[in-house]
Design a protein around this motif. Structure first.
Motif, PDB file in Angstrom:
ATOM      1  N   ALA A 134      -4.812  14.716 -30.678  1.00  0.00           N
ATOM      2  CA  ALA A 134      -6.144  15.282 -30.833  1.00  0.00           C
ATOM      3  C   ALA A 134      -7.331  14.356 -29.958  1.00  0.00           C
ATOM      4  O   ALA A 134      -6.988  13.231 -29.678  1.00  0.00           O
ATOM      5  CB  ALA A 134      -6.739  15.069 -32.256  1.00  0.00           C
ATOM      6  N   LYS A 135      -8.133  15.198 -29.222  1.00  0.00           N
ATOM      7  CA  LYS A 135      -9.293  14.831 -28.474  1.00  0.00           C
ATOM      8  C   LYS A 135     -10.784  14.853 -28.867  1.00  0.00           C
ATOM      9  O   LYS A 135     -10.919  15.905 -29.286  1.00  0.00           O
ATOM     10  CB  LYS A 135      -9.042  15.138 -26.892  1.00  0.00           C
ATOM     11  CG  LYS A 135      -7.504  15.031 -26.385  1.00  0.00           C
ATOM     12  CD  LYS A 135      -7.749  15.659 -24.772  1.00  0.00           C
ATOM     13  CE  LYS A 135      -6.452  15.256 -24.367  1.00  0.00           C
ATOM     14  NZ  LYS A 135      -6.220  15.956 -22.799  1.00  0.00           N
ATOM     15  N   PRO A 136     -11.438  13.755 -28.966  1.00  0.00           N
ATOM     16  CA  PRO A 136     -12.642  14.206 -29.589  1.00  0.00           C
ATOM     17  C   PRO A 136     -13.384  15.138 -28.872  1.00  0.00           C
ATOM     18  O   PRO A 136     -13.404  15.205 -27.762  1.00  0.00           O
ATOM     19  CB  PRO A 136     -13.244  12.606 -29.509  1.00  0.00           C
ATOM     20  CG  PRO A 136     -11.859  11.579 -29.528  1.00  0.00           C
ATOM     21  CD  PRO A 136     -11.071  12.486 -28.505  1.00  0.00           C
ATOM     22  N   VAL A 137     -14.350  15.731 -29.790  1.00  0.00           N
ATOM     23  CA  VAL A 137     -15.063  16.837 -29.199  1.00  0.00           C
ATOM     24  C   VAL A 137     -16.782  16.366 -29.310  1.00  0.00           C
ATOM     25  O   VAL A 137     -16.980  16.114 -30.588  1.00  0.00           O
ATOM     26  CB  VAL A 137     -14.973  18.007 -29.759  1.00  0.00           C
ATOM     27  CG1 VAL A 137     -15.839  19.009 -29.066  1.00  0.00           C
ATOM     28  CG2 VAL A 137     -13.523  18.627 -29.210  1.00  0.00           C
ATOM     29  N   ASN A 156     -11.783  20.075 -37.707  1.00  0.00           N
ATOM     30  CA  ASN A 156     -10.856  20.766 -38.679  1.00  0.00           C
ATOM     31  C   ASN A 156      -9.602  20.987 -37.788  1.00  0.00           C
ATOM     32  O   ASN A 156      -8.515  20.907 -38.410  1.00  0.00           O
ATOM     33  CB  ASN A 156     -11.564  21.775 -39.207  1.00  0.00           C
ATOM     34  CG  ASN A 156     -12.537  21.379 -40.384  1.00  0.00           C
ATOM     35  OD1 ASN A 156     -12.745  20.325 -40.585  1.00  0.00           O
ATOM     36  ND2 ASN A 156     -13.389  22.243 -40.796  1.00  0.00           N
ATOM     37  N   LYS A 157      -9.706  21.525 -36.787  1.00  0.00           N
ATOM     38  CA  LYS A 157      -8.607  21.912 -35.860  1.00  0.00           C
ATOM     39  C   LYS A 157      -7.763  20.651 -35.484  1.00  0.00           C
ATOM     40  O   LYS A 157      -6.629  20.935 -35.239  1.00  0.00           O
ATOM     41  CB  LYS A 157      -9.038  22.599 -34.544  1.00  0.00           C
ATOM     42  CG  LYS A 157      -9.735  24.037 -34.873  1.00  0.00           C
ATOM     43  CD  LYS A 157     -10.311  24.560 -33.446  1.00  0.00           C
ATOM     44  CE  LYS A 157     -10.799  25.922 -33.671  1.00  0.00           C
ATOM     45  NZ  LYS A 157     -11.507  26.483 -32.494  1.00  0.00           N
ATOM     46  N   LYS A 175     -16.318  10.254 -37.972  1.00  0.00           N
ATOM     47  CA  LYS A 175     -15.917  11.579 -37.521  1.00  0.00           C
ATOM     48  C   LYS A 175     -16.795  12.710 -37.966  1.00  0.00           C
ATOM     49  O   LYS A 175     -16.613  13.854 -37.266  1.00  0.00           O
ATOM     50  CB  LYS A 175     -14.471  11.795 -38.036  1.00  0.00           C
ATOM     51  CG  LYS A 175     -13.468  10.781 -37.267  1.00  0.00           C
ATOM     52  CD  LYS A 175     -12.091  10.892 -37.864  1.00  0.00           C
ATOM     53  CE  LYS A 175     -11.270   9.588 -37.530  1.00  0.00           C
ATOM     54  NZ  LYS A 175      -9.954   9.660 -38.309  1.00  0.00           N
ATOM     55  N   THR A 176     -17.467  12.414 -38.992  1.00  0.00           N
ATOM     56  CA  THR A 176     -18.451  13.583 -39.535  1.00  0.00           C
ATOM     57  C   THR A 176     -19.832  13.567 -38.840  1.00  0.00           C
ATOM     58  O   THR A 176     -20.936  14.193 -39.353  1.00  0.00           O
ATOM     59  CB  THR A 176     -18.752  13.442 -40.963  1.00  0.00           C
ATOM     60  OG1 THR A 176     -19.301  12.283 -41.243  1.00  0.00           O
ATOM     61  CG2 THR A 176     -17.125  13.342 -41.721  1.00  0.00           C
ATOM     62  N   THR A 177     -19.936  13.080 -37.756  1.00  0.00           N
ATOM     63  CA  THR A 177     -21.246  12.829 -37.210  1.00  0.00           C
ATOM     64  C   THR A 177     -21.891  14.144 -36.668  1.00  0.00           C
ATOM     65  O   THR A 177     -20.985  14.936 -36.087  1.00  0.00           O
ATOM     66  CB  THR A 177     -21.164  11.970 -35.984  1.00  0.00           C
ATOM     67  OG1 THR A 177     -20.783  10.647 -36.383  1.00  0.00           O
ATOM     68  CG2 THR A 177     -22.530  11.995 -35.165  1.00  0.00           C
TER      69      THR A 177
END
Length: 366
Positions: A117-120, A180-181, A227-229
């Motif tokens: 996973a890569k941050p978006v 979520n992905k 992560k919920t920012t």
């Protein structure tokens, strides 16, 4: 939280918005994933029959606390229910400030990430001018309720999705689709519907209960808050509580309810996420059982929404079925809905139709 909401909006704009970025237009379309989540949240899986219910006041006319109880209850039973619900009045929340949050030692919401996973970081979208102040008001409410904190230098950033309400206000949702992905599925099991229905039928009295702002009673794991920012015109904020739209919120809530009520489930209580049903084989056994249930919620700081609770009824609806002390029947409204359906014209339509009539296959229909 020690700081007032106004502190959160002071000079935070420069921390989260690129001054050279003019923003992305928001055309008002609601992502289908969020629309589906809202529809499912508004749908109550279990509820009493309207003709089975009357209202009583737990307090007085100057400070009414109305609660729904069964219309078949005797005057003595009315008094017993009123006394019990008054005794455990603190189990019911009237506002978000009344929710202390379930002990994180028991359960907390986690957001693990897949190995690749890569941050978006979504760029700030431009909102309709008439929504901007409403968004700020809703964010302020959540800050004052202790649901949000400022997030600085986040690696994950999502946009707000405003969802208009019928009263002209808006609901502030967050577009967690990218996050979520990147998160694996939590396989903690939800109850099988057939078992849930079968276990509830055949009881003398039932009490239907609903958690107050259910998901927000679960606290976020500290390491996963960032992560919920989400991003606004005034700053970036993250959730201290489990947010609507995050992946695996259902399994997290079910895990909490199972931990709290494990020895009562399938015997005295049935739980489907935030829908809870207390049941008793005899009328006189309902109050002692309900007292045990409310005492347990009090111990673990779980709060109920009294406006969505009904106590001491003999029948109810759930998942397309009518549940009574005598057994199980198909909900007539479901039959009417099927009869009004247009004949399917495609394979997809046939599959949809078959899904809607699955309730007819239940083996224990009365």
């Amino acid at each position: 939280m020690n700081e007032s909401s106004s502190d959160y909006f002071h000079d935070l704009y420069i921390n989260c918005v690129d001054p050279d970025d003019e923003g992305i237009d928001f055309d008002g379309d609601i992502p289908k994933e969020i629309h589906a989540l809202i529809e499912r949240e508004d749908e109550r899986h279990a509820q009493p029959l309207k003709e089975e219910v009357v209202s009583i006041n737990l307090k007085d006319e100057n400070d009414p606390r109305m609660v729904q109880v069964g219309s078949t209850l005797s005057p003595e039973e009315h008094c017993d229910f009123k006394e019990l619900l008054t005794e455990y009045n603190d189990v019911f929340a009237w506002s978000h400030q009344d929710m202390p949050g379930i002990d994180p030692e028991l359960v907390e919401h986690r957001i693990p990430l897949l190995p690749d996973a890569k941050p978006v970081k979504q760029k700030l979208k431009r909102m309709r001018p008439d929504w901007v102040q409403k968004i700020k008001d809703e964010v302020t409410k959540q800050i004052d309720a202790g649901f949000l904190m400022v997030s600085q230098y986040p690696t994950w950033v999502a946009n707000i999705v405003p969802v208009p309400k019928k009263n002209g206000q808006i609901r502030v949702c967050v577009d967690f689709r990218d996050l979520n992905k990147a998160s694996p599925k939590d396989y903690f099991p939800l109850p099988h519907i057939d078992v849930f229905v079968d276990n509830t039928a055949g009881h003398a009295l039932l009490s239907f209960m609903d958690g107050f702002s259910g998901y927000n009673q679960m606290l976020m794991a500290p390491k996963d808050r960032e992560k919920t920012t989400f991003i606004t015109n005034w700053g970036t904020y993250c959730y201290l509580v489990m947010p609507f739209g995050s992946k695996n919120v259902g399994p997290t809530y079910q895990r909490a309810a199972t931990s709290i009520l494990h020895d009562m489930m399938h015997k005295e209580v049935e739980v489907y996420v935030d829908d809870m049903i207390a049941k008793s084989k005899t009328r006189e056994g309902h109050i002692p059982m309900l007292r045990k249930f409310l005492k347990r919620l009090h111990k673990f700081r779980m709060r109920l929404n009294l406006q969505k609770c009904t106590f001491g009824v003999t029948a109810g609806k759930m998942f397309g079925f009518m549940i009574t002390s005598r057994g199980i029947k198909v909900d007539p409204s479901m039959i009417k809905a099927v009869l009004k359906m247009k004949p399917p014209e495609s394979e997809k339509g046939v599959r949809s139709f078959l899904g809607k009539v699955q309730f007819c296959r239940h083996p224990n229909l009365a």
